[in-house]
Design an enzyme around this catalytic site. Structure first.
Site, mmCIF file in Angstrom:
data_model
loop_
_atom_site.group_PDB
_atom_site.id
_atom_site.type_symbol
_atom_site.label_atom_id
_atom_site.label_comp_id
_atom_site.label_asym_id
_atom_site.label_seq_id
_atom_site.Cartn_x
_atom_site.Cartn_y
_atom_site.Cartn_z
ATOM 1 N N LYS A 22 0.860 -1.209 0.000
ATOM 2 C CA LYS A 22 0.000 0.000 0.000
ATOM 3 C C LYS A 22 0.889 1.250 0.000
ATOM 4 O O LYS A 22 0.669 2.176 -0.779
ATOM 5 C CB LYS A 22 -0.876 0.014 1.239
ATOM 6 N N ASN A 23 1.922 1.232 0.853
ATOM 7 C CA ASN A 23 2.718 2.456 1.031
ATOM 8 C C ASN A 23 3.746 2.668 -0.075
ATOM 9 O O ASN A 23 4.498 3.632 -0.038
ATOM 10 C CB ASN A 23 3.374 2.465 2.411
ATOM 11 N N CYS A 116 -5.066 12.741 12.900
ATOM 12 C CA CYS A 116 -5.553 11.371 12.664
ATOM 13 C C CYS A 116 -5.414 10.634 13.986
ATOM 14 O O CYS A 116 -4.818 11.128 14.932
ATOM 15 C CB CYS A 116 -4.792 10.749 11.505
ATOM 16 N N ARG A 121 0.500 14.481 13.039
ATOM 17 C CA ARG A 121 1.042 14.191 11.696
ATOM 18 C C ARG A 121 1.021 15.448 10.800
ATOM 19 O O ARG A 121 0.379 15.488 9.765
ATOM 20 C CB ARG A 121 0.290 13.040 11.050
ATOM 21 N N ASP A 304 4.667 0.441 11.941
ATOM 22 C CA ASP A 304 3.394 -0.127 11.456
ATOM 23 C C ASP A 304 3.186 -1.564 11.905
ATOM 24 O O ASP A 304 2.142 -2.148 11.627
ATOM 25 C CB ASP A 304 3.327 -0.051 9.928
ATOM 26 N N ARG A 396 -8.476 -0.570 4.531
ATOM 27 C CA ARG A 396 -7.588 0.444 3.943
ATOM 28 C C ARG A 396 -6.262 -0.178 3.533
ATOM 29 O O ARG A 396 -5.611 0.284 2.603
ATOM 30 C CB ARG A 396 -7.326 1.564 4.954
HETATM 31 C C1 EPZ Z 1 4.282 6.951 6.331
HETATM 32 O O1 EPZ Z 1 3.483 7.973 6.884
HETATM 33 C C2 EPZ Z 1 3.384 5.727 6.194
HETATM 34 N N1 EPZ Z 1 2.292 6.040 5.268
HETATM 35 C C3 EPZ Z 1 2.831 5.347 7.568
HETATM 36 O O2 EPZ Z 1 2.062 4.157 7.407
HETATM 37 C C4 EPZ Z 1 4.011 5.040 8.489
HETATM 38 O O3 EPZ Z 1 3.524 4.732 9.770
HETATM 39 C C5 EPZ Z 1 4.936 6.262 8.554
HETATM 40 O O4 EPZ Z 1 5.362 6.629 7.229
HETATM 41 C C6 EPZ Z 1 6.178 5.994 9.386
HETATM 42 O O5 EPZ Z 1 6.899 4.933 8.826
HETATM 43 C C7 EPZ Z 1 2.542 6.029 3.940
HETATM 44 O O6 EPZ Z 1 3.646 5.780 3.500
HETATM 45 C C8 EPZ Z 1 1.379 6.325 3.044
HETATM 46 P P1 EPZ Z 1 6.249 10.301 8.460
HETATM 47 P P2 EPZ Z 1 4.042 9.493 6.918
HETATM 48 O O7 EPZ Z 1 6.180 11.569 7.689
HETATM 49 O O8 EPZ Z 1 4.950 9.722 5.780
HETATM 50 C C9 EPZ Z 1 6.420 13.640 11.837
HETATM 51 C C10 EPZ Z 1 0.177 2.787 7.643
HETATM 52 O O9 EPZ Z 1 -0.290 2.234 8.640
HETATM 53 N N2 EPZ Z 1 6.335 14.609 10.753
HETATM 54 O O10 EPZ Z 1 7.383 9.365 8.193
HETATM 55 O O11 EPZ Z 1 2.862 10.379 7.089
HETATM 56 C C11 EPZ Z 1 5.147 12.813 11.966
HETATM 57 O O12 EPZ Z 1 4.198 13.494 12.753
HETATM 58 C C12 EPZ Z 1 0.652 4.213 7.731
HETATM 59 O O13 EPZ Z 1 0.312 2.235 6.527
HETATM 60 C C13 EPZ Z 1 6.389 15.966 11.045
HETATM 61 O O14 EPZ Z 1 6.478 16.363 12.207
HETATM 62 O O15 EPZ Z 1 4.885 9.493 8.253
HETATM 63 C C14 EPZ Z 1 5.647 11.550 12.626
HETATM 64 O O16 EPZ Z 1 5.726 11.765 14.015
HETATM 65 C C15 EPZ Z 1 0.391 4.816 9.112
HETATM 66 N N3 EPZ Z 1 6.315 16.872 10.039
HETATM 67 C C16 EPZ Z 1 7.062 11.385 12.055
HETATM 68 O O17 EPZ Z 1 7.421 12.670 11.529
HETATM 69 C C17 EPZ Z 1 6.204 16.468 8.720
HETATM 70 O O18 EPZ Z 1 6.173 17.346 7.834
HETATM 71 C C18 EPZ Z 1 7.170 10.370 10.915
HETATM 72 O O19 EPZ Z 1 6.134 10.654 10.007
HETATM 73 C C19 EPZ Z 1 6.157 15.090 8.432
HETATM 74 C C20 EPZ Z 1 6.236 14.179 9.459
#
Ligand code: EPZ
Length: 417
Positions: A22-23, A116, A121, A304, A396
């Site tokens: 998915k990701n 969420c 996020r 995850d 999802r």
């Molecule tokens: C991706 O989300 C995945 N989704 C998530 O999978 C996964 O849990 C996550 O990466 C971490 O590995 C997809 O790839 C579609 P991040 P993403 O940006 O990119 C903070 C699932 O279950 N952050 O790596 O949204 C954020 O709040 C989903 O399949 C900021 O502060 O996650 C988090 O604490 C859930 N500012 C950390 O970084 C930003 O601009 C990592 O988030 C971006 C992120």
């Protein structure tokens, strides 16, 4: 509201095939905005999030058709540069169209995703990086309004590892003027898969999979074809379904390197692991030992899988400390697992899981995608009947989960009573 009904206590045994990730498919779909013409993806899972991304792309001007796990997308001219709230609010990954829209069309209006279940996020890192590349960005009425006559290559240092942030900027940089250097970039296999597709489209990218990615912008890109990598989270979920019920499950079509760290932890807890180039088998001859984990970006313990691993540790021998370092609110499944008799206490970012001998079925409520997977796993192991409400969360990220679990011997059905 869809509910899953599970008769637990049955050992699951057999072989299941991992679907496409998915990701990985979500950023791949967003990348089609970058190049006019016909894009072909195989090994695409039939998931709610894929359908949501199809709807968003259709709205933007990329028509698509998904049949038998093959996705064909035709990227024509821009229909709209607006990613509306009603679509974005159901799927945060919609933010992945921001970089491609700006790079290809010089403008984008994307709804802020909002909070969420697992955390705030924000997308500040995405926006700061695009500003460094010359984009003008305003936040108006809950939308990101971005324009850029021509994005310029820049040196960008992420102060937090962000998966979609890395992907968004990699896509934006592929059509920018000059070279972009991404530091502290995400190393996830899904980032590498996207880089492989962008390179097939004609992009010049080095270092994907490491902490520093260099992208040399091109004048234009062309569409291509690609097979989506295996979904390592789906694969790991099924492997745990086997061992948590005292059975033995083999997942095919999933190279073990995708799950290296998780397999090391399963082995440490007493699991027997067998692997070959494209399959993994996990079983256990006795009750598992409790072990500690702390989630971290790839190649660390993948966040995850934290919820699913907590379900496994709730039946282990001893006490397990599970620390979630990525998201600030990713323990909601703990409250539901306690309804089955799990002994879990949460202290800030750490859950203390005291293993119990058995779990007993109960009605539960899913709160997010991976929490619902955790509740299903616990329900499969619990004695008696478990009902998981709001099962739409699971759809999802898991294609036909009841069918696949039934093939392994589970007694699971869906009702929308
Ligand atoms: C991706 O989300 C995945 N989704 C998530 O999978 C996964 O849990 C996550 O990466 C971490 O590995 C997809 O790839 C579609 P991040 P993403 O940006 O990119 C903070 C699932 O279950 N952050 O790596 O949204 C954020 O709040 C989903 O399949 C900021 O502060 O996650 C988090 O604490 C859930 N500012 C950390 O970084 C930003 O601009 C990592 O988030 C971006 C992120």
């Amino acid at each position: 509201m869809d509910k899953l009904i599970i008769e637990g206590g049955i050992a699951l045994n057999g072989i299941v095939k991992a679907g496409g990730a998915k990701n990985s498919v979500l950023p791949l779909m967003a990348a089609t905005i970058l190049a006019e013409g016909s894009h072909q993806f195989s090994n695409v899972p039939h998931l709610r999030d894929v359908i949501t991304m199809q709807r968003l792309l259709t709205h933007l001007g990329v028509a698509s058709e998904l049949t038998n796990n093959n996705l064909h997308l035709t990227s024509n001219g821009l229909q709209s540069h607006d990613a509306p709230y009603d679509l974005v609010k159901t799927m945060r990954a919609s933010v992945l169209v921001l970089g491609p829209l700006l790079a290809r069309w010089g403008k984008a209006r994307v709804s802020l995703p909002g909070g969420c279940a697992i955390g705030a996020r924000p997308i500040d890192l995405h926006l700061d990086a695009l500003k460094k590349m010359g984009a003008q960005i305003e936040i108006k009425e809950g939308y990101v309004e971005a324009t850029a006559s021509k994005l310029k290559g820049a040196e960008i240092q992420f102060n937090i590892v962000t998966v979609t942030g890395t992907e968004n900027i990699m896509m934006a940089a592929a059509l920018a003027e000059g070279t972009t250097i991404l530091k502290n970039a995400a190393r996830e296999p899904e980032v590498v898969d996207l880089a492989h597709y962008l390179i097939k489209m004609g992009a010049e990218i080095e270092g994907a999979g490491t902490g520093t990615i260099v992208i040399r912008g091109m004048q234009n890109l062309k569409p291509a074809a690609h097979t989506v990598i295996a979904d390592r989270i789906e694969a790991a979920t099924f492997l745990i379904a086997g061992v948590i019920t005292g059975g033995e499950v083999t997942v095919e079509n999933c190279p073990p390197f995708l799950l290296e760290t998780l397999l090391q932890h399963l082995k440490k807890s007493g699991c027997k692991i067998k692997t070959d180039s494209e399959s993994i088998t996990v079983s256990a001859s006795e009750r598992l030992k409790s072990i500690d984990i702390a989630t971290s970006p790839f190649p660390g313990f993948v966040t995850d899988m934290q919820a699913q691993f907590m379900a496994l540790m709730s039946l282990a021998r001893g006490t397990s400390r599970i620390t979630e370092t990525i998201f600030e609110n990713r323990f909601q499944h703990a409250l539901e697992l306690k309804r089955l008799g799990a002994d879990i206490s949460v202290e800030g970012h750490t859950a203390i899981v005291k293993g119990v001998e058995k779990l007993s079925g109960a009605p539960l409520m899913a709160t997010d995608l991976r929490a619902s997977a955790s509740l299903i796993l616990a329900g499969l192991a619990a004695e008696g009947t478990t009902i998981v409400d709001r099962a739409y969360h699971i759809d999802r990220g898991y294609e036909k989960i009841e069918e696949k679990l039934t093939l392994l011997g589970a007694k699971i059905s869906r009702t929308n009573q």
